[in-house]
Write a protein that holds these residues in place. Structure first.
Motif, PDB file in Angstrom:
ATOM      1  N   ASN A   6      19.722 -20.389   3.317  1.00 50.20           N
ATOM      2  CA  ASN A   6      19.850 -19.383   4.246  1.00 50.20           C
ATOM      3  C   ASN A   6      19.118 -18.207   3.883  1.00 50.20           C
ATOM      4  OD1 ASN A   6      20.658 -18.410   6.955  1.00 50.20           O
ATOM      5  ND2 ASN A   6      21.780 -16.642   5.689  1.00 50.20           N
ATOM      6  N   LEU A   7      19.173 -17.901   2.703  1.00 47.65           N
ATOM      7  CA  LEU A   7      18.653 -16.748   2.130  1.00 47.65           C
ATOM      8  C   LEU A   7      17.081 -17.163   1.920  1.00 47.65           C
ATOM      9  CD1 LEU A   7      21.029 -15.844  -0.905  1.00 47.65           C
ATOM     10  CD2 LEU A   7      20.721 -14.763   1.253  1.00 47.65           C
ATOM     11  N   THR A   8      16.717 -18.269   1.836  1.00 49.36           N
ATOM     12  CA  THR A   8      15.436 -18.687   1.716  1.00 49.36           C
ATOM     13  C   THR A   8      14.699 -18.622   3.187  1.00 49.36           C
ATOM     14  OG1 THR A   8      15.790 -20.908   1.977  1.00 49.36           O
ATOM     15  CG2 THR A   8      15.567 -19.866  -0.256  1.00 49.36           C
ATOM     16  N   ILE A   9      15.415 -18.803   4.149  1.00 46.30           N
ATOM     17  CA  ILE A   9      15.133 -18.801   5.697  1.00 46.30           C
ATOM     18  C   ILE A   9      14.825 -17.351   5.940  1.00 46.30           C
ATOM     19  CG2 ILE A   9      15.993 -19.063   7.860  1.00 46.30           C
ATOM     20  CD1 ILE A   9      17.292 -21.768   7.000  1.00 46.30           C
ATOM     21  N   ILE A  10      15.529 -16.411   5.551  1.00 47.18           N
ATOM     22  CA  ILE A  10      15.454 -15.170   5.819  1.00 47.18           C
ATOM     23  C   ILE A  10      13.889 -14.443   5.193  1.00 47.18           C
ATOM     24  CG2 ILE A  10      16.205 -12.882   5.290  1.00 47.18           C
ATOM     25  CD1 ILE A  10      19.050 -13.908   5.246  1.00 47.18           C
ATOM     26  N   VAL A  11      13.907 -14.972   3.818  1.00 48.74           N
ATOM     27  CA  VAL A  11      12.279 -14.595   3.570  1.00 48.74           C
ATOM     28  C   VAL A  11      11.283 -15.142   4.287  1.00 48.74           C
ATOM     29  CG1 VAL A  11      10.906 -14.772   1.287  1.00 48.74           C
ATOM     30  CG2 VAL A  11      13.522 -14.281   1.190  1.00 48.74           C
ATOM     31  N   GLU A  12      11.438 -16.520   4.529  1.00 50.14           N
ATOM     32  CA  GLU A  12      10.423 -17.265   5.461  1.00 50.14           C
ATOM     33  C   GLU A  12      10.286 -16.479   6.746  1.00 50.14           C
ATOM     34  OE1 GLU A  12       9.853 -21.665   7.537  1.00 50.14           O
ATOM     35  OE2 GLU A  12      11.033 -21.262   5.825  1.00 50.14           O
ATOM     36  N   GLN A  13      11.373 -15.971   7.187  1.00 49.84           N
ATOM     37  CA  GLN A  13      11.304 -15.332   8.755  1.00 49.84           C
ATOM     38  C   GLN A  13      10.638 -13.944   8.739  1.00 49.84           C
ATOM     39  OE1 GLN A  13      15.686 -15.299   9.349  1.00 49.84           O
ATOM     40  NE2 GLN A  13      15.394 -17.152  10.704  1.00 49.84           N
ATOM     41  N   VAL A  14      10.618 -13.376   7.559  1.00 48.63           N
ATOM     42  CA  VAL A  14      10.267 -11.976   7.283  1.00 48.63           C
ATOM     43  C   VAL A  14       8.618 -12.009   6.627  1.00 48.63           C
ATOM     44  CG1 VAL A  14      12.111 -11.003   7.103  1.00 48.63           C
ATOM     45  CG2 VAL A  14      10.867 -11.402   5.073  1.00 48.63           C
ATOM     46  N   MET A  15       8.196 -13.260   6.460  1.00 48.22           N
ATOM     47  CA  MET A  15       6.846 -13.423   5.713  1.00 48.22           C
ATOM     48  C   MET A  15       5.644 -12.864   6.562  1.00 48.22           C
ATOM     49  SD  MET A  15       5.710 -17.385   5.482  1.00 48.22           S
ATOM     50  CE  MET A  15       5.182 -18.262   6.754  1.00 48.22           C
ATOM     51  N   VAL A  16       5.704 -13.159   7.902  1.00 48.29           N
ATOM     52  CA  VAL A  16       4.456 -12.478   8.610  1.00 48.29           C
ATOM     53  C   VAL A  16       4.794 -11.112   8.976  1.00 48.29           C
ATOM     54  CG1 VAL A  16       3.643 -12.838  10.955  1.00 48.29           C
ATOM     55  CG2 VAL A  16       4.356 -14.828   9.778  1.00 48.29           C
ATOM     56  N   VAL A  17       5.691 -10.689   9.609  1.00 46.98           N
ATOM     57  CA  VAL A  17       5.906  -9.387   9.760  1.00 46.98           C
ATOM     58  C   VAL A  17       5.840  -8.396   8.301  1.00 46.98           C
ATOM     59  CG1 VAL A  17       7.484  -7.311  10.294  1.00 46.98           C
ATOM     60  CG2 VAL A  17       7.139  -9.440  11.880  1.00 46.98           C
ATOM     61  N   GLY A  18       6.367  -8.971   7.129  1.00 47.54           N
ATOM     62  CA  GLY A  18       6.296  -8.382   5.906  1.00 47.54           C
ATOM     63  C   GLY A  18       4.884  -8.170   5.308  1.00 47.54           C
ATOM     64  N   THR A  19       3.887  -9.098   5.603  1.00 46.08           N
ATOM     65  CA  THR A  19       2.556  -8.975   5.151  1.00 46.08           C
ATOM     66  C   THR A  19       1.995  -8.023   6.161  1.00 46.08           C
ATOM     67  OG1 THR A  19       2.722 -11.304   4.684  1.00 46.08           O
ATOM     68  CG2 THR A  19       0.401 -10.380   4.851  1.00 46.08           C
ATOM     69  N   LEU A  20       2.141  -8.044   7.425  1.00 44.87           N
ATOM     70  CA  LEU A  20       1.359  -7.080   8.349  1.00 44.87           C
ATOM     71  C   LEU A  20       2.025  -5.623   7.841  1.00 44.87           C
ATOM     72  CD1 LEU A  20       2.204  -8.303  11.866  1.00 44.87           C
ATOM     73  CD2 LEU A  20      -0.132  -7.759  10.745  1.00 44.87           C
ATOM     74  N   ALA A  21       3.345  -5.680   7.292  1.00 47.26           N
ATOM     75  CA  ALA A  21       3.894  -4.096   6.980  1.00 47.26           C
ATOM     76  C   ALA A  21       3.026  -3.731   5.947  1.00 47.26           C
ATOM     77  CB  ALA A  21       5.172  -4.203   6.871  1.00 47.26           C
ATOM     78  N   VAL A  22       2.504  -4.401   4.777  1.00 52.69           N
ATOM     79  CA  VAL A  22       1.727  -4.084   3.778  1.00 52.69           C
ATOM     80  C   VAL A  22       0.566  -3.217   4.430  1.00 52.69           C
ATOM     81  CG1 VAL A  22       0.325  -4.803   1.564  1.00 52.69           C
ATOM     82  CG2 VAL A  22       2.594  -6.181   2.403  1.00 52.69           C
ATOM     83  N   GLY A  23      -0.156  -3.846   5.156  1.00 56.32           N
ATOM     84  CA  GLY A  23      -1.318  -3.101   5.694  1.00 56.32           C
ATOM     85  C   GLY A  23      -0.911  -1.757   6.541  1.00 56.32           C
ATOM     86  N   GLN A  24       0.242  -2.081   7.090  1.00 54.49           N
ATOM     87  CA  GLN A  24       0.627  -0.913   7.741  1.00 54.49           C
ATOM     88  C   GLN A  24       1.006   0.251   6.989  1.00 54.49           C
ATOM     89  OE1 GLN A  24       0.663   1.094  10.710  1.00 54.49           O
ATOM     90  NE2 GLN A  24       1.722  -0.769  11.738  1.00 54.49           N
ATOM     91  N   THR A  25       1.666  -0.117   5.711  1.00 54.16           N
ATOM     92  CA  THR A  25       2.050   0.954   4.630  1.00 54.16           C
ATOM     93  C   THR A  25       0.846   1.637   4.220  1.00 54.16           C
ATOM     94  OG1 THR A  25       3.931  -0.268   4.016  1.00 54.16           O
ATOM     95  CG2 THR A  25       3.005   1.131   2.605  1.00 54.16           C
ATOM     96  N   LEU A  26      -0.515   1.029   3.835  1.00 53.12           N
ATOM     97  CA  LEU A  26      -1.627   1.694   3.599  1.00 53.12           C
ATOM     98  C   LEU A  26      -1.990   2.749   4.508  1.00 53.12           C
ATOM     99  CD1 LEU A  26      -3.438  -1.597   1.995  1.00 53.12           C
ATOM    100  CD2 LEU A  26      -2.510   0.435   0.881  1.00 53.12           C
ATOM    101  N   VAL A  27      -1.858   2.515   5.710  1.00 51.13           N
ATOM    102  CA  VAL A  27      -2.545   3.222   6.716  1.00 51.13           C
ATOM    103  C   VAL A  27      -1.473   4.563   6.944  1.00 51.13           C
ATOM    104  CG1 VAL A  27      -2.921   3.433   9.134  1.00 51.13           C
ATOM    105  CG2 VAL A  27      -3.776   1.384   8.229  1.00 51.13           C
ATOM    106  N   ILE A  28      -0.203   4.090   6.828  1.00 47.00           N
ATOM    107  CA  ILE A  28       0.740   5.336   7.171  1.00 47.00           C
ATOM    108  C   ILE A  28       0.725   6.093   5.917  1.00 47.00           C
ATOM    109  CG2 ILE A  28       3.351   5.632   7.237  1.00 47.00           C
ATOM    110  CD1 ILE A  28       3.594   3.296   9.065  1.00 47.00           C
ATOM    111  N   LEU A  29       0.454   5.829   4.715  1.00 47.70           N
ATOM    112  CA  LEU A  29       0.498   6.410   3.495  1.00 47.70           C
ATOM    113  C   LEU A  29      -0.766   7.529   3.778  1.00 47.70           C
ATOM    114  CD1 LEU A  29       1.044   4.159   0.504  1.00 47.70           C
ATOM    115  CD2 LEU A  29       2.713   6.034   1.368  1.00 47.70           C
ATOM    116  N   THR A  30      -1.580   7.322   4.373  1.00 44.72           N
ATOM    117  CA  THR A  30      -2.753   8.227   4.420  1.00 44.72           C
ATOM    118  C   THR A  30      -2.388   9.433   5.647  1.00 44.72           C
ATOM    119  OG1 THR A  30      -3.934   6.742   6.192  1.00 44.72           O
ATOM    120  CG2 THR A  30      -4.433   6.565   3.768  1.00 44.72           C
ATOM    121  N   GLY A  31      -1.278   9.035   6.258  1.00 49.86           N
ATOM    122  CA  GLY A  31      -1.097   9.935   7.592  1.00 49.86           C
ATOM    123  C   GLY A  31      -1.319   9.184   8.678  1.00 49.86           C
TER     124      GLY A  31
END
Length: 338
Positions: free
Chosen positions: A58-83
């Protein structure tokens, strides 16, 4: 006449103090400890409420479920860090899935070439947002809101409103699994963690990363310090676009079809992960590792509530409350630090 002392320009004194403040602010408005404690508490609570929650599968399923949004959030973090903020990242991701699928299935291009063209297109769309923000000095919120609608329309026009099915297996590779210690782990999950690690290193250990924080802290001070603000912002938006394209490749591996209407709330989910992780929406404070923790908090919350039989509407309600609390704490932290 006597010697006249040459006044020191403020710009010459700025970098040392600025960099010192940036190194301190890289931990974010909330430290990594806060989101990590929240994650551990959530795991403990749901582990006590459901005997299935703490099972390794189940814990591996959680990681699999967040992999798409988590990757999107990496790019989002870069943008938000710049304001800034990027409301179009989910739309760019979906457009990339349609483009890669159509090129491989309809046009018959080799899968590697289709993937490369898809990532280039995603980076190009990000660069367009960057140009509008830097050259026309438009607010990122307005620019990316407009790009959201433009890219969504392009996706529907290009796809004809229909999903692309029967995709080549090579295009679905990131949805494949391998066994590790008796657990089945997706390649996409490993790639997501690798992207987090690479971006963390870039932000923490390179001048480019320091400049990202500088721009988010005070764009005028960054410019006076000699940082090429426009060039860096353009690089941030273009890099974010490429990361969104990689998320699209992960999405294909997960759902096995290219759906032009998929991922409609992915942009909001990515912002949620960033905010819950403690990155300031006002820029200059935060950590990509916190974003990973934030994405896992959302994944644990939704998975745990599902296991204990809570309706999906209440899951969304709980996530919304977390976002408001996280932003309120960030505001409080900013007021205390001035």
């Amino acid at each position: 006449m006597g010697n006249v002392a040459t006044p020191v320009r403020p710009a010459a004194r700025q970098p040392a103090g600025l960099v010192a403040r940036l190194r301190q602010s890289q931990l974010g408005g909330l430290s990594t400890l806060g989101p990590l404690v929240a994650l551990l508490v959530a795991i403990a609570v749901f582990g006590s409420l459901s005997d299935r929650f703490l099972r390794p599968d189940n814990l591996t399923i959680i990681v699999e479920q967040v992999m798409v949004v988590g990757t999107l959030a990496v790019g989002q973090t870069l943008v938000i860090l710049t304001g800034g903020i990027d409301l179009s990242n989910g739309a760019v991701m979906v457009f990339t899935t349609i483009l890669m699928a159509k090129l491989a299935v309809t046009q018959g291009l080799p899968v590697p070439l289709a993937i490369i063209l898809g990532l280039v297109a995603a980076g190009g769309l990000g660069a367009v947002s960057g140009v509008l923000v830097t050259r026309l000095r438009l607010p990122p919120f307005i620019v990316t809101l407009g790009m959201l609608n433009i890219v969504l329309s392009l996706t529907l026009l290009y796809s004809g409103g229909s999903s692309v099915v029967r995709l080549p297996q090579d295009l679905l590779a990131l949805g494949g699994r391998f066994e590790l210690g008796g657990l089945l782990i997706t390649y996409g999950s490993v790639l997501m963690l690798a992207i987090f690690a690479v971006v963390w290193f870039v932000l923490k250990q390179t001048a480019w990363g320091v400049h990202v924080y500088a721009i988010g802290n005070n764009v005028e001070a960054a410019r006076l310090s000699g940082i090429r603000v426009n060039r860096h912002l353009l690089g941030v938006y273009a890099s974010g676009g490429v990361i969104y394209g990689i998320a699209g490749l992960m999405l294909l591996g997960r759902v096995t079809v290219a759906d032009p209407l998929g991922g409609q709330t992915s942009n909001l989910d990515s912002i949620t992960a960033v905010v819950i992780g403690g990155t300031s929406l006002f820029g200059g404070r935060g950590s990509v590792l916190n974003t990973l923790i934030g994405a896992l908090i959302v994944g644990v919350l939704r998975n745990g509530l599902t296991l204990v039989g809570i309706d999906a509407l209440y899951q969304t309600l709980a996530t919304g409350v977390l976002v408001i609390v996280a932003v309120a704490v960030d505001q409080f932290a900013r007021r205390r630090t001035g």
